[in-house]
Design an enzyme around this catalytic site. Structure first.
Site, mmCIF file in Angstrom:
data_model
loop_
_atom_site.group_PDB
_atom_site.id
_atom_site.type_symbol
_atom_site.label_atom_id
_atom_site.label_comp_id
_atom_site.label_asym_id
_atom_site.label_seq_id
_atom_site.Cartn_x
_atom_site.Cartn_y
_atom_site.Cartn_z
ATOM 1 N N GLN A 103 -36.547 14.196 -22.695
ATOM 2 C CA GLN A 103 -37.770 13.583 -22.161
ATOM 3 C C GLN A 103 -38.471 14.582 -21.265
ATOM 4 O OE1 GLN A 103 -36.822 9.371 -20.656
ATOM 5 N NE2 GLN A 103 -34.835 10.314 -20.971
ATOM 6 N N VAL A 105 -40.461 17.873 -19.912
ATOM 7 C CA VAL A 105 -41.568 18.696 -20.388
ATOM 8 C C VAL A 105 -41.301 20.172 -20.067
ATOM 9 C CG1 VAL A 105 -43.237 16.816 -20.245
ATOM 10 C CG2 VAL A 105 -42.891 18.297 -18.254
ATOM 11 N N HIS A 121 -41.648 13.941 -24.869
ATOM 12 C CA HIS A 121 -42.795 13.756 -23.970
ATOM 13 C C HIS A 121 -43.681 14.998 -23.879
ATOM 14 C CE1 HIS A 121 -40.519 10.278 -21.724
ATOM 15 N NE2 HIS A 121 -40.905 9.953 -22.942
ATOM 16 N N CYS A 129 -56.816 21.122 -26.488
ATOM 17 C CA CYS A 129 -58.219 20.755 -26.315
ATOM 18 C C CYS A 129 -58.418 19.275 -26.630
ATOM 19 C CB CYS A 129 -59.064 21.620 -27.252
ATOM 20 S SG CYS A 129 -60.802 21.154 -27.237
ATOM 21 N N ASN A 213 -24.632 10.908 -14.690
ATOM 22 C CA ASN A 213 -25.704 10.613 -13.731
ATOM 23 C C ASN A 213 -25.048 10.259 -12.394
ATOM 24 O OD1 ASN A 213 -27.945 9.367 -12.305
ATOM 25 N ND2 ASN A 213 -28.925 9.135 -14.301
ATOM 26 N N PRO A 214 -25.501 10.851 -11.293
ATOM 27 C CA PRO A 214 -24.894 10.489 -9.998
ATOM 28 C C PRO A 214 -25.128 9.025 -9.634
ATOM 29 C CG PRO A 214 -26.519 12.275 -9.748
ATOM 30 C CD PRO A 214 -26.546 11.871 -11.180
ATOM 31 N N ASP A 215 -26.152 8.415 -10.242
ATOM 32 C CA ASP A 215 -26.463 7.019 -9.927
ATOM 33 C C ASP A 215 -26.159 6.089 -11.096
ATOM 34 O OD1 ASP A 215 -27.361 7.555 -7.398
ATOM 35 O OD2 ASP A 215 -29.473 7.766 -8.000
ATOM 36 N N ALA A 231 -25.142 16.885 -13.091
ATOM 37 C CA ALA A 231 -24.937 17.533 -14.388
ATOM 38 C C ALA A 231 -24.436 18.973 -14.224
ATOM 39 C CB ALA A 231 -26.236 17.514 -15.192
HETATM 40 P P1 NAD Z 1 -35.772 10.101 -15.176
HETATM 41 O O1 NAD Z 1 -36.293 8.760 -15.471
HETATM 42 O O2 NAD Z 1 -35.174 10.856 -16.275
HETATM 43 O O3 NAD Z 1 -34.786 9.962 -13.813
HETATM 44 C C1 NAD Z 1 -34.052 11.013 -13.244
HETATM 45 C C2 NAD Z 1 -32.562 10.625 -13.274
HETATM 46 O O4 NAD Z 1 -31.787 11.784 -13.024
HETATM 47 C C3 NAD Z 1 -32.175 9.586 -12.215
HETATM 48 O O5 NAD Z 1 -31.446 8.543 -12.843
HETATM 49 C C4 NAD Z 1 -31.253 10.376 -11.267
HETATM 50 O O6 NAD Z 1 -30.188 9.582 -10.768
HETATM 51 C C5 NAD Z 1 -30.720 11.442 -12.162
HETATM 52 N N1 NAD Z 1 -30.307 12.692 -11.503
HETATM 53 C C6 NAD Z 1 -30.787 13.231 -10.362
HETATM 54 N N2 NAD Z 1 -30.166 14.407 -10.108
HETATM 55 C C7 NAD Z 1 -29.280 14.597 -11.106
HETATM 56 C C8 NAD Z 1 -28.356 15.636 -11.418
HETATM 57 N N3 NAD Z 1 -28.227 16.718 -10.633
HETATM 58 N N4 NAD Z 1 -27.605 15.520 -12.543
HETATM 59 C C9 NAD Z 1 -27.735 14.431 -13.340
HETATM 60 N N5 NAD Z 1 -28.587 13.425 -13.098
HETATM 61 C C10 NAD Z 1 -29.364 13.513 -12.004
HETATM 62 O O7 NAD Z 1 -36.834 11.035 -14.742
HETATM 63 P P2 NAD Z 1 -38.026 10.691 -13.801
HETATM 64 O O8 NAD Z 1 -37.903 11.675 -12.741
HETATM 65 O O9 NAD Z 1 -38.020 9.246 -13.477
HETATM 66 O O10 NAD Z 1 -39.263 10.991 -14.773
HETATM 67 C C11 NAD Z 1 -39.781 10.145 -15.760
HETATM 68 C C12 NAD Z 1 -40.517 10.992 -16.800
HETATM 69 O O11 NAD Z 1 -41.075 12.195 -16.257
HETATM 70 C C13 NAD Z 1 -39.588 11.474 -17.886
HETATM 71 O O12 NAD Z 1 -40.302 11.710 -19.036
HETATM 72 C C14 NAD Z 1 -39.140 12.769 -17.279
HETATM 73 O O13 NAD Z 1 -38.477 13.594 -18.165
HETATM 74 C C15 NAD Z 1 -40.461 13.338 -16.794
HETATM 75 N N6 NAD Z 1 -40.177 14.410 -15.800
HETATM 76 C C16 NAD Z 1 -39.805 15.626 -16.324
HETATM 77 C C17 NAD Z 1 -39.420 16.657 -15.499
HETATM 78 C C18 NAD Z 1 -39.006 17.943 -16.147
HETATM 79 O O14 NAD Z 1 -39.486 18.284 -17.224
HETATM 80 N N7 NAD Z 1 -38.065 18.684 -15.552
HETATM 81 C C19 NAD Z 1 -39.388 16.470 -14.103
HETATM 82 C C20 NAD Z 1 -39.808 15.223 -13.585
HETATM 83 C C21 NAD Z 1 -40.180 14.202 -14.469
HETATM 84 ZN ZN ZN Z 2 -61.527 22.898 -28.649
#
Ligand code: NAD
Ligand code: ZN
Length: 248
Positions: A103, A105, A121, A129, A213-215, A231
């Site tokens: 998911q 980006v 995503h 564009c 997942n820590p949570d 992770a």
């Molecule tokens: P999410 O819904 O995937 O939630 C983040 C999860 O990661 C939470 O459940 C949290 O407990 C867990 N987490 C936190 N630290 C961790 C670790 N060290 N190891 C394992 N798990 C851990 O993501 P979101 O932040 O709610 O974002 C929603 C949308 O936005 C998704 O599409 C997401 O991928 C995107 N987004 C992408 C990025 C990126 O590309 N790196 C960053 C922020 C948000």
């Molecule tokens: Zn164009």
């Protein structure tokens, strides 16, 4: 069920003989210093992602939305893959993992060496564009904001915003993979549909689901194994074992 030993996890992963898909969310990149949407990220914590990552926000104020993406791009381009990204790449290389469905980006899976990465995503290292659909790759944020296409149309980040549908090809591929494989879910809150329902496809078809997942998340009860840990920490030992086997 919860257990703590990385070696046990490695044994389970090996027992699948390659019949495994990883489903990753923002949490897999948290240990690389990229904040999830739930973290407090200083500069931008006045805004909720739901107020910036939408077509309406972009129509209202493209400069603001682009500033936010430029900031996130800079963070991501300066970050390095962590041991979870690296272990997943090695698992694919030695035939223990079919694909990563993400998911995210960011491009950290690719930069760690993963080849079969399905972006549900979209990608922050691309813009497209809004008029002609022309897509451009980026290795740094655009110089002027908002950027424009040669055709005169405005460029937007090539990501899926809240309220937009997922790319059909990628979603179908992800569903097919999850229906026919064991799934390891890493760092996703399982709050955003339809990605959150992918592990249910695996479970319904008799496959094994592992969660890292820590949570606690809505998936924790469904998972056959749930590891309540970061992770980067969980994959530390698995990465070391794989690396050693690769050298041998
Ligand atoms: P999410 O819904 O995937 O939630 C983040 C999860 O990661 C939470 O459940 C949290 O407990 C867990 N987490 C936190 N630290 C961790 C670790 N060290 N190891 C394992 N798990 C851990 O993501 P979101 O932040 O709610 O974002 C929603 C949308 O936005 C998704 O599409 C997401 O991928 C995107 N987004 C992408 C990025 C990126 O590309 N790196 C960053 C922020 C948000
Ligand atoms: Zn164009």
């Amino acid at each position: 069920m919860t257990f703590m030993h990385d070696l046990e996890l490695y044994e389970i992963i090996k027992s699948f003989s390659g019949d495994l898909v990883a489903l990753t969310g923002a949490g897999v990149s948290a240990d690389s210093g990229i904040p999830t949407f739930r973290d407090k990220d200083g500069l931008w914590n006045r805004y909720r992602p739901e107020e910036l990552a939408t077509p309406q926000a972009f129509a209202r104020n493209p400069e603001l939305v682009w500033e936010w993406y430029a900031w996130r791009m800079r963070l991501i381009f300066d970050a390095e893959p962590n041991l979870a990204h690296k272990a997943l790449a090695l698992m694919e290389k030695v035939g223990l993992l079919k694909a990563v469905v993400t998911q995210n980006v960011d491009n950290l899976h690719e930069r760690a060496g993963s080849r079969n990465v399905i972006h549900l995503h979209g990608r922050i290292d691309e813009m497209r564009c809004v008029e002609c659909g022309n897509t451009v790759c980026l290795n740094e944020p655009p110089e002027s904001i908002p950027p424009y296409c040669e055709c005169g149309g405005m460029m937007r980040p090539n990501v899926v915003w809240f309220g937009e549908s997922l790319p059909e090809k990628e979603l179908n591929l992800a569903m097919e993979l999850c229906r026919s494989s064991n799934v390891i879910v890493i760092g996703t809150s399982a709050a955003v549909q339809p990605a959150a329902s992918l592990p249910y496809h695996a479970k319904r078809n008799g496959h094994f689901v592992i969660e890292i997942n820590p949570d606690v998340t809505p998936l924790t009860d469904l998972a056959d194994v749930s590891i309540r840990e970061r992770a980067g920490k969980v994959f530390e030992m698995i990465y070391a074992i794989l690396k050693e086997e690769e050298i041998r």
